[in-house]
Design an enzyme around this catalytic site. Structure first.
Site, PDB file in Angstrom:
ATOM      1  N   GLU A  71       0.828  -1.200   0.000  1.00 23.24           N
ATOM      2  CA  GLU A  71       0.000   0.000   0.000  1.00 23.24           C
ATOM      3  C   GLU A  71       0.869   1.260   0.000  1.00 23.24           C
ATOM      4  OE1 GLU A  71      -4.088  -1.138   2.223  1.00 23.24           O
ATOM      5  OE2 GLU A  71      -2.398  -0.861   3.576  1.00 23.24           O
ATOM      6  N   CYS A  84       3.455   8.558   0.736  1.00 22.22           N
ATOM      7  CA  CYS A  84       4.110   7.694   1.714  1.00 22.22           C
ATOM      8  C   CYS A  84       4.189   6.304   1.087  1.00 22.22           C
ATOM      9  CB  CYS A  84       3.269   7.661   3.000  1.00 22.22           C
ATOM     10  SG  CYS A  84       3.863   6.473   4.215  1.00 22.22           S
ATOM     11  N   CYS A  91       6.991  -6.852   6.909  1.00 20.37           N
ATOM     12  CA  CYS A  91       8.047  -6.288   7.746  1.00 20.37           C
ATOM     13  C   CYS A  91       8.413  -7.308   8.813  1.00 20.37           C
ATOM     14  CB  CYS A  91       7.542  -5.001   8.410  1.00 20.37           C
ATOM     15  SG  CYS A  91       8.805  -4.126   9.364  1.00 20.37           S
ATOM     16  N   CYS A  95       7.342  -4.561  15.740  1.00 18.90           N
ATOM     17  CA  CYS A  95       6.943  -3.570  16.748  1.00 18.90           C
ATOM     18  C   CYS A  95       5.506  -3.865  17.190  1.00 18.90           C
ATOM     19  CB  CYS A  95       7.032  -2.153  16.186  1.00 18.90           C
ATOM     20  SG  CYS A  95       8.688  -1.726  15.616  1.00 18.90           S
ATOM     21  N   CYS A  98       2.347  -1.842  15.781  1.00 18.78           N
ATOM     22  CA  CYS A  98       2.252  -1.586  14.338  1.00 18.78           C
ATOM     23  C   CYS A  98       1.614  -2.741  13.576  1.00 18.78           C
ATOM     24  CB  CYS A  98       3.644  -1.311  13.779  1.00 18.78           C
ATOM     25  SG  CYS A  98       3.652  -0.911  12.017  1.00 18.78           S
ATOM     26  N   CYS A 309      -0.413   6.268  10.313  1.00 13.17           N
ATOM     27  CA  CYS A 309       0.828   5.610  10.741  1.00 13.17           C
ATOM     28  C   CYS A 309       0.547   4.282  11.438  1.00 13.17           C
ATOM     29  CB  CYS A 309       1.590   6.496  11.720  1.00 13.17           C
ATOM     30  SG  CYS A 309       2.001   8.094  11.046  1.00 13.17           S
TER      31      CYS A 309
HETATM   32  N1  SAH Z   1      10.061   0.758   9.608  1.00 15.04           N
HETATM   33  C1  SAH Z   1      10.267   2.193   9.618  1.00 15.04           C
HETATM   34  C2  SAH Z   1       9.295   2.926   8.725  1.00 15.04           C
HETATM   35  C3  SAH Z   1       7.865   2.973   9.231  1.00 15.04           C
HETATM   36  S1  SAH Z   1       7.402   4.627   9.448  1.00 15.04           S
HETATM   37  C4  SAH Z   1      10.205   2.683  11.045  1.00 15.04           C
HETATM   38  O1  SAH Z   1       9.962   1.881  11.945  1.00 15.04           O
HETATM   39  O2  SAH Z   1      10.468   3.860  11.288  1.00 15.04           O
HETATM   40  C5  SAH Z   1       5.910   4.460  10.332  1.00 15.04           C
HETATM   41  C6  SAH Z   1       5.927   5.184  11.647  1.00 15.04           C
HETATM   42  O3  SAH Z   1       4.678   4.975  12.310  1.00 15.04           O
HETATM   43  C7  SAH Z   1       7.008   4.663  12.568  1.00 15.04           C
HETATM   44  O4  SAH Z   1       7.535   5.705  13.329  1.00 15.04           O
HETATM   45  C8  SAH Z   1       6.220   3.725  13.438  1.00 15.04           C
HETATM   46  O5  SAH Z   1       6.877   3.454  14.647  1.00 15.04           O
HETATM   47  C9  SAH Z   1       4.942   4.489  13.616  1.00 15.04           C
HETATM   48  N2  SAH Z   1       3.806   3.655  14.043  1.00 15.04           N
HETATM   49  C10 SAH Z   1       3.655   2.326  13.915  1.00 15.04           C
HETATM   50  N3  SAH Z   1       2.485   1.929  14.443  1.00 15.04           N
HETATM   51  C11 SAH Z   1       1.881   3.028  14.911  1.00 15.04           C
HETATM   52  C12 SAH Z   1       0.641   3.264  15.562  1.00 15.04           C
HETATM   53  N4  SAH Z   1      -0.206   2.266  15.839  1.00 15.04           N
HETATM   54  N5  SAH Z   1       0.328   4.539  15.897  1.00 15.04           N
HETATM   55  C13 SAH Z   1       1.177   5.554  15.607  1.00 15.04           C
HETATM   56  N6  SAH Z   1       2.367   5.393  14.999  1.00 15.04           N
HETATM   57  C14 SAH Z   1       2.718   4.142  14.658  1.00 15.04           C
END
Ligand code: SAH
Length: 318
Positions: A71, A84, A91, A95, A98, A309
């Site tokens: 996406e 984006c 992945c 985390c 996420c 995000c």
């Molecule tokens: N893998 C990279 C790129 C992803 S960017 C990274 O980890 O940075 C996406 C961003 O959204 C990251 O900062 C991630 O930590 C954040 N993110 C992931 N899940 C989220 C959520 N449920 N709410 C808010 N931010 C989130």
């Protein structure tokens, strides 16, 4: 293929006009078009689903040549349109907050596939794309070579010509690759997903913290700033009772002082199966500012279509 260099330029420009086959490249001799058709695959992405949010954000599900799908999201700001993009199919970082982690990693995206996410997002939406963020599915620094190649392609003058200053790359904190990136001399903005100012909390949220502790991560970030002169933005999604205590804010502000960093608070988005409750991003921003730390709250776009995000997911292409 031993052909004059301008032929490559012709193909490059056709690809940027969205050509779906070599046959369409009418200023190439027929014999060359046939030869290219025979030797190479034009793997244009196919839009399988397009969803538009009440705030104008558009999420597209793209089918890749091998049946996988990723996406990307176009966000409209008053100063331009930013896309984006995803850098991997799935992945492996895991985390806990996420949704992209759900099904693990399938494969890296090629530089061309990432470029096509940008190109076709513009062609499909009719919006001129002026910025790119590598913040979709995947960990861009784990797909290092392809991402570097993509950056140079998207920046190319006779291509999309998107300036490095309009590109952001976010990483969960791969320490050696942050060091390597510092040496590339790119004017992009680096974002680091921090989400906790102490190792104990960070390890609970992000498995990568078990490989690289905060001391190592912060040292890499300090060195990056020293080398590039560019401030790093640290992403932090407040989670109630987990990473939002006054002590943690004090510790966070201390880290930021040392690395000349800026905190970008991301209001926590809901993901299926997670019990985590959002903390108060605005209040924490105020607190951090009182502590002398530069902090902003990220605008929340596209949450109604699961485009915000952490909400992008690998989908099965059917
Ligand atoms: N893998 C990279 C790129 C992803 S960017 C990274 O980890 O940075 C996406 C961003 O959204 C990251 O900062 C991630 O930590 C954040 N993110 C992931 N899940 C989220 C959520 N449920 N709410 C808010 N931010 C989130």
């Amino acid at each position: 293929m031993g052909l004059p260099a301008y032929r490559a330029g012709q193909v490059f420009r056709w690809l940027h006009r969205g050509a779906g086959s070599f046959a369409e490249m009418s200023d190439l001799p027929k014999s060359l078009r046939d030869l290219l058709e025979e030797k190479y695959r034009l793997s244009a992405l196919t839009a399988m689903r397009r969803q538009e949010s009440a705030d104008g954000t558009v999420k597209t599900l793209w089918r890749l040549w091998d049946g996988n799908a990723v996406e990307s999201v176009v966000m409209r700001y008053h100063y331009g349109n930013t896309v984006c993009i995803s850098s991997q199919v799935g992945c492996r970082q895991g985390c806990v907050f996420c949704a992209s982690s759900g099904l693990g990693l399938v494969r890296d995206l090629t530089a061309g596939e990432m470029l096509e996410e940008v190109l076709y997002s513009g062609l499909e939406s009719g919006a001129k794309i002026t910025g790119v963020v590598l913040m979709g599915i995947g960990e861009p620094l784990e797909n290092y070579e392809n991402v570097m190649r993509f950056l140079r392609l998207v920046n190319a003058e006779d291509g999309l010509n998107i300036g490095m200053r309009h590109i952001s790359l976010s990483t969960c904190g791969l320490v050696p690759q942050i060091g390597r990136l510092a040496e590339e001399d790119l004017q992009l903005t680096l974002s680091v997903s921090l989400h906790a100012p102490d190792d104990e909390t960070r390890k609970k949220l992000m498995p990568i913290a078990r490989r690289y502790d905060l001391a190592a991560l912060m040292e890499a970030c300090r060195a990056y700033y020293e080398r590039t002169g560019r401030r790093i933005s640290f992403e932090y999604a407040p989670i109630r009772g987990v990473n939002d205590s006054p002590e943690q804010m004090t510790l966070l502000a201390e880290h930021m002082r040392r690395v000349h960093g800026h905190v970008n608070l991301i209001p926590l988005n809901r993901v299926p199966g997670s019990q985590l409750e959002p903390g108060n991003a605005r209040e924490l921003a105020r607190r951090l500012q009182q502590l002398g730390c530069n902090a902003t709250v990220r605008r929340r776009l596209g949450a109604d279509i699961d485009a915000a995000c952490g909400q992008l997911r690998r989908k099965e292409a059917t």
